[in-house]
Design an enzyme around this catalytic site. Sequence first.
Site, PDB file in Angstrom:
ATOM      1  N   HIS A 146       0.847  -1.202   0.000  1.00 56.86           N
ATOM      2  CA  HIS A 146       0.000   0.000   0.000  1.00 56.86           C
ATOM      3  C   HIS A 146       0.882   1.251   0.000  1.00 56.86           C
ATOM      4  CE1 HIS A 146      -2.764   3.093   1.501  1.00 56.86           C
ATOM      5  NE2 HIS A 146      -3.719   2.344   0.978  1.00 56.86           N
ATOM      6  N   GLU A 157      -4.165   2.325  -7.429  1.00 57.51           N
ATOM      7  CA  GLU A 157      -4.507   3.470  -6.587  1.00 57.51           C
ATOM      8  C   GLU A 157      -3.523   4.600  -6.854  1.00 57.51           C
ATOM      9  OE1 GLU A 157      -6.356   2.361  -2.439  1.00 57.51           O
ATOM     10  OE2 GLU A 157      -4.361   1.509  -2.580  1.00 57.51           O
TER      11      GLU A 157
END
Length: 242
Positions: free
Chosen positions: A86, A160
């Site tokens: 992430h 993302e």
Amino acid sequence: MYFDLPTTLSYVRGVLQLDGDAWNSRIDLFIIPDFVSLAECGRILEPSSIMLGAQDTFSEDKGAYTGEVSPLVLRQAGATIVEIGHAERRAMFGETDETVANKAGAAARNGLVPLVCIGEKTHHSVASAAVGAAIQECTPQVASVLAAVPDDTDIILAYEPVWAIGAKEPADADHVVNVTTELRKLAAGRKGTTRIVYGGSAGPGTFAKIADSVDGLFLGRFAHDIHNLKAVIQEVGRASSV
């Protein structure tokens, strides 16, 4: 780390109530809670079709790695998916493409589906420049992971754009379509299934605009409200059945 333990368990029980009601058999739903609540969440979700994920893992199964979390133990605790790389992990803890690839390999050898977060840091105002820069930055992120896992491993790529995380609006639909279409080509010919989901301020109306190039959405804080989650699931279900 937005939820404490009681809130997490309450939330998971609430999502469980949506199973079989809010979506159809063509929709896969996963929840990724913190490590401490993982096993109990697994017990709650056991009678459902909802998959359980973990927020991170280590690159080794066993050993003198105090404080790390073994992918073997995650699998034993009921996880089937593990989130890796992430943007926060990369920015705050210095994780590199090599780090992420090693974790993906560890997840795969323990029967976990690596959910690998990818995305560019910088956003250009000129659309063509933005797409080109995104592809250039994301390609090595994807390539390193594909090289680290067996060809028949199922993987999920969570696109993302870093600049879209926490923004008021998701990335422009044309941008997402153009970038993910090119990134999907990197996985062409693999024996395993490669899914691409979009994250970064995703919410109502997001999926319908990008459904031609992605397989789903990766929701963050927006989904903390179960009513929001249900609405998006229903949208994805309608788009997927067309």
